[in-house]
Design a protein around this motif. Structure first.
Motif, PDB file in Angstrom:
ATOM      1  N   GLY A  54       0.820  -1.207   0.000  1.00 50.78           N
ATOM      2  CA  GLY A  54       0.000   0.000   0.000  1.00 50.78           C
ATOM      3  C   GLY A  54       0.857   1.262   0.000  1.00 50.78           C
ATOM      4  N   GLY A  55       0.258   2.352  -0.421  1.00 47.94           N
ATOM      5  CA  GLY A  55       0.907   3.661  -0.304  1.00 47.94           C
ATOM      6  C   GLY A  55       2.028   3.927  -1.290  1.00 47.94           C
ATOM      7  N   THR A  56       2.078   3.197  -2.394  1.00 49.41           N
ATOM      8  CA  THR A  56       3.188   3.397  -3.356  1.00 49.41           C
ATOM      9  C   THR A  56       2.912   4.551  -4.324  1.00 49.41           C
ATOM     10  N   GLY A  57       1.657   5.033  -4.362  1.00 46.42           N
ATOM     11  CA  GLY A  57       1.337   6.164  -5.248  1.00 46.42           C
ATOM     12  C   GLY A  57       0.335   5.827  -6.349  1.00 46.42           C
ATOM     13  N   LYS A  58      -0.382   4.713  -6.195  1.00 47.03           N
ATOM     14  CA  LYS A  58      -1.369   4.306  -7.234  1.00 47.03           C
ATOM     15  C   LYS A  58      -2.411   5.400  -7.482  1.00 47.03           C
ATOM     16  N   SER A  59      -2.989   5.913  -6.392  1.00 47.67           N
ATOM     17  CA  SER A  59      -4.078   6.888  -6.556  1.00 47.67           C
ATOM     18  C   SER A  59      -3.560   8.188  -7.150  1.00 47.67           C
ATOM     19  N   LEU A  60      -2.364   8.573  -6.722  1.00 49.01           N
ATOM     20  CA  LEU A  60      -1.764   9.799  -7.261  1.00 49.01           C
ATOM     21  C   LEU A  60      -1.505   9.640  -8.769  1.00 49.01           C
ATOM     22  N   VAL A  61      -0.956   8.500  -9.157  1.00 55.40           N
ATOM     23  CA  VAL A  61      -0.673   8.250 -10.584  1.00 55.40           C
ATOM     24  C   VAL A  61      -1.979   8.177 -11.375  1.00 55.40           C
ATOM     25  N   VAL A 213       8.521   3.118 -11.429  1.00 59.46           N
ATOM     26  CA  VAL A 213       9.146   3.257 -10.111  1.00 59.46           C
ATOM     27  C   VAL A 213       8.870   4.684  -9.631  1.00 59.46           C
ATOM     28  N   ASN A 214       8.160   4.774  -8.527  1.00 61.38           N
ATOM     29  CA  ASN A 214       7.756   6.073  -7.982  1.00 61.38           C
ATOM     30  C   ASN A 214       8.628   6.440  -6.773  1.00 61.38           C
ATOM     31  N   ARG A 215       8.696   7.725  -6.504  1.00 57.87           N
ATOM     32  CA  ARG A 215       9.410   8.253  -5.336  1.00 57.87           C
ATOM     33  C   ARG A 215      10.897   7.934  -5.364  1.00 57.87           C
ATOM     34  N   ALA A 216      11.457   7.924  -6.573  1.00 64.78           N
ATOM     35  CA  ALA A 216      12.882   7.624  -6.690  1.00 64.78           C
ATOM     36  C   ALA A 216      13.694   8.876  -6.382  1.00 64.78           C
ATOM     37  N   LEU A 247       9.233   8.119 -11.527  1.00 63.19           N
ATOM     38  CA  LEU A 247       8.682   9.374 -11.001  1.00 63.19           C
ATOM     39  C   LEU A 247       9.505   9.797  -9.790  1.00 63.19           C
ATOM     40  N   PRO A 248       9.884  11.071  -9.737  1.00 63.22           N
ATOM     41  CA  PRO A 248      10.758  11.494  -8.641  1.00 63.22           C
ATOM     42  C   PRO A 248      10.001  11.705  -7.340  1.00 63.22           C
ATOM     43  N   GLU A 249      10.729  11.581  -6.249  1.00 61.84           N
ATOM     44  CA  GLU A 249      10.216  12.020  -4.945  1.00 61.84           C
ATOM     45  C   GLU A 249      10.047  13.544  -5.046  1.00 61.84           C
ATOM     46  N   ALA A 252       5.639  18.244  -4.272  1.00 64.76           N
ATOM     47  CA  ALA A 252       4.453  18.667  -5.024  1.00 64.76           C
ATOM     48  C   ALA A 252       3.337  17.628  -4.860  1.00 64.76           C
ATOM     49  N   ALA A 253       3.738  16.368  -4.623  1.00 61.67           N
ATOM     50  CA  ALA A 253       2.742  15.300  -4.417  1.00 61.67           C
ATOM     51  C   ALA A 253       1.895  15.645  -3.193  1.00 61.67           C
ATOM     52  N   PHE A 254       2.572  15.923  -2.092  1.00 66.45           N
ATOM     53  CA  PHE A 254       1.876  16.231  -0.843  1.00 66.45           C
ATOM     54  C   PHE A 254       0.982  17.463  -1.002  1.00 66.45           C
ATOM     55  N   SER A 256      -0.352  18.797  -3.683  1.00 66.41           N
ATOM     56  CA  SER A 256      -1.523  18.627  -4.555  1.00 66.41           C
ATOM     57  C   SER A 256      -2.584  17.732  -3.896  1.00 66.41           C
ATOM     58  N   VAL A 257      -2.105  16.728  -3.127  1.00 69.74           N
ATOM     59  CA  VAL A 257      -3.076  15.881  -2.410  1.00 69.74           C
ATOM     60  C   VAL A 257      -3.837  16.738  -1.392  1.00 69.74           C
ATOM     61  N   GLN A 258      -3.098  17.600  -0.677  1.00 73.51           N
ATOM     62  CA  GLN A 258      -3.759  18.482   0.297  1.00 73.51           C
ATOM     63  C   GLN A 258      -4.808  19.357  -0.381  1.00 73.51           C
TER      64      GLN A 258
HETATM   65  N1  LIG Z   1       6.417  10.941  -6.123  1.00 68.47           N
HETATM   66  C1  LIG Z   1       6.023  11.230  -4.877  1.00 68.47           C
HETATM   67  N2  LIG Z   1       6.715  12.100  -4.106  1.00 68.47           N
HETATM   68  C2  LIG Z   1       6.327  12.365  -2.854  1.00 68.47           C
HETATM   69  N3  LIG Z   1       5.252  11.837  -2.264  1.00 68.47           N
HETATM   70  C3  LIG Z   1       4.523  10.964  -2.979  1.00 68.47           C
HETATM   71  C4  LIG Z   1       4.851  10.606  -4.320  1.00 68.47           C
HETATM   72  N4  LIG Z   1       3.935   9.718  -4.768  1.00 68.47           N
HETATM   73  C5  LIG Z   1       3.065   9.537  -3.770  1.00 68.47           C
HETATM   74  N5  LIG Z   1       3.403  10.269  -2.696  1.00 68.47           N
HETATM   75  C6  LIG Z   1       2.683  10.338  -1.425  1.00 68.47           C
HETATM   76  O1  LIG Z   1       2.438   9.024  -0.967  1.00 68.47           O
HETATM   77  C7  LIG Z   1       1.190   8.947  -0.307  1.00 68.47           C
HETATM   78  C8  LIG Z   1       0.424   7.751  -0.827  1.00 68.47           C
HETATM   79  O2  LIG Z   1       0.049   7.976  -2.183  1.00 68.47           O
HETATM   80  P1  LIG Z   1      -1.237   7.284  -2.790  1.00 68.47           P
HETATM   81  O3  LIG Z   1      -2.409   7.502  -1.922  1.00 68.47           O
HETATM   82  O4  LIG Z   1      -1.322   7.697  -4.207  1.00 68.47           O
HETATM   83  O5  LIG Z   1      -0.782   5.760  -2.670  1.00 68.47           O
HETATM   84  P2  LIG Z   1      -1.679   4.450  -2.960  1.00 68.47           P
HETATM   85  O6  LIG Z   1      -0.773   3.444  -3.552  1.00 68.47           O
HETATM   86  O7  LIG Z   1      -2.880   4.819  -3.722  1.00 68.47           O
HETATM   87  O8  LIG Z   1      -2.068   4.047  -1.475  1.00 68.47           O
HETATM   88  P3  LIG Z   1      -3.171   2.914  -1.060  1.00 68.47           P
HETATM   89  O9  LIG Z   1      -2.477   1.603  -1.254  1.00 68.47           O
HETATM   90  O10 LIG Z   1      -3.416   3.221   0.376  1.00 68.47           O
HETATM   91  O11 LIG Z   1      -4.356   3.098  -1.938  1.00 68.47           O
HETATM   92  C9  LIG Z   1       0.461  10.259  -0.566  1.00 68.47           C
HETATM   93  O12 LIG Z   1       0.462  10.994   0.618  1.00 68.47           O
HETATM   94  C10 LIG Z   1       1.302  10.976  -1.601  1.00 68.47           C
HETATM   95  O13 LIG Z   1       1.376  12.352  -1.374  1.00 68.47           O
END
Ligand SMILES: Nc1ncnc2c1ncn2[C@@H]1O[C@H](COP(=O)(O)OP(=O)(O)OP(=O)(O)O)[C@@H](O)[C@H]1O
Ligand SMILES: [Mg+2]
Length: 318
Positions: A54-61, A213-216, A247-249, A252-254, A256-258
């Motif tokens: 979980g939390g790898t960035g699926k929803s953000l992507v 690969v996200n948050r590299a 995708l870089p760390e 801006a992710a944080f 935009s989510v806010q």
């Molecule tokens: N490239 C990034 N740089 C910095 N923060 C990031 C990046 N990608 C995602 N995040 C942060 O990681 C957190 C989790 O992202 P997200 O909700 O998209 O993950 P997810 O895989 O959908 O999680 P879940 O498995 O719970 O559904 C968010 O707070 C987001 O801001």
């Protein structure tokens, strides 16, 4: 007779009974009316965004890919994180209805469509409804049939998955035309990405998974992580996903989510947004190289075969 054949015959029978060729009825704005009886001859191309951990960035992507796709095509986000979905938050909408009402028999799938912006709609996952995390074969059938009708009215479907390898998550992924595995470079996320890949290939041997690969921290870190995963997959599965982006760390992710907005909308000049724009272009190339199979129809097939397999095991062990 297999499921596809039966459905085709049922449709043909229905058309002959009504002594008419099937027609498409158009709703407001010239779009197909999903409640009408239509032949499934046009289907959206679908991509399912998954991970193991979980939390790898699926929803953000998903949010950004959907937003970019909607600039050119009718796009639908399906929140597959049933019961704890948050795809609606990233599009800043509050769905009046979700899959919870579909499962309860109160709404049909086309009635839970929530408009987000021009060309972009969402099917909400519902929140805090435990039943959604473990749907029965019948309930998944209802959802699949609804999606099958609805997808005639869209060009692109993006599925935001739940983390993990639950039956329903793997069914959604196996049904999609493309699967995009989102991982971070850390060992636990990579291990879980491999686990997902393994289960996906067992379920659908012809799947062509893609990897991002996200948050590299940098390209070297991403490349090291991706090559390890590709190597292990090739060694133990005889297959490897195609690494299509990094995708870089980026803070801006944080931000935009806010602000409940896809990062490509809120900070379009950020490093993350620019990398997502590149990723979207590659995903588009991959999607348009793929013949659409129909997410709803494929989901019906996968749900049916998984249900039948479970029944066989139950019979064999009782
Ligand atoms: N490239 C990034 N740089 C910095 N923060 C990031 C990046 N990608 C995602 N995040 C942060 O990681 C957190 C989790 O992202 P997200 O909700 O998209 O993950 P997810 O895989 O959908 O999680 P879940 O498995 O719970 O559904 C968010 O707070 C987001 O801001
Ligand atoms: Mg998510």
């Amino acid at each position: 007779m297999n499921w596809d054949k039966a459905r085709r015959l049922m449709r043909l029978g229905r058309c002959e009974d009504q002594s008419r060729r099937p027609t498409r009825s158009f709703g407001p704005g010239g779009h197909l009316d999903p409640s009408s009886d239509v032949l499934a001859d046009v289907r959206a191309r679908s991509i399912c965004v998954v991970s193991g951990k979980g939390g790898t960035g699926k929803s953000l992507v998903t949010a950004s890919l959907a937003s970019l796709a909607a600039r050119r095509r009718r796009t639908l986000v399906v929140d597959g994180d049933l019961g704890v979905g948050n795809a609606h938050i990233l599009q800043n909408v509050s769905p009046e209805h979700s899959f919870a009402e579909v499962v309860d028999g109160v709404c049909q799938v086309h009635e839970i469509v929530t408009p987000c912006r021009e060309n972009l709609d969402l099917l909400g996952a519902g929140s805090g409804y435990a039943k959604l995390a473990g749907l029965s074969t019948y309930e998944l059938h209802m959802i699949a049939c609804g999606i099958e009708k609805l997808e005639l009215t869209y060009d692109t479907l993006l599925l935001d998955s739940a983390a993990g390898i639950s039956e329903q998550t793997v069914s959604f992924a196996a049904a999609a035309d493309l699967v995009l595995i989102v991982t971070t470079p850390d060992v636990t996320a990579m291990t879980d990405a491999y686990a997902f890949l393994k289960v996906l290939i067992q379920r659908r041997p012809t799947a062509q998974p893609l990897l991002v690969v996200n948050r590299a921290a940098d390209l070297e870190e991403a490349s090291g992580a991706a090559s390890r995963l590709l190597e292990v997959s090739q060694k133990f599965l005889g297959r490897e996903p195609r690494w299509i982006g990094t995708l870089p760390e980026d803070r801006a992710a944080f931000r935009s989510v806010q602000r409940r907005s896809p990062v490509v909308e809120y900070e379009p000049e950020s490093d993350l947004a620019l990398a997502l724009i590149d990723l979207a272009a590659t995903v588009d190339e991959e999607l348009y190289r793929t013949a659409p199979r129909g997410l709803g129809r494929m989901l019906l097939r996968h749900v049916t075969s998984a249900g039948a397999a479970r029944l066989q095991v139950k019979r064999a062990t009782s």
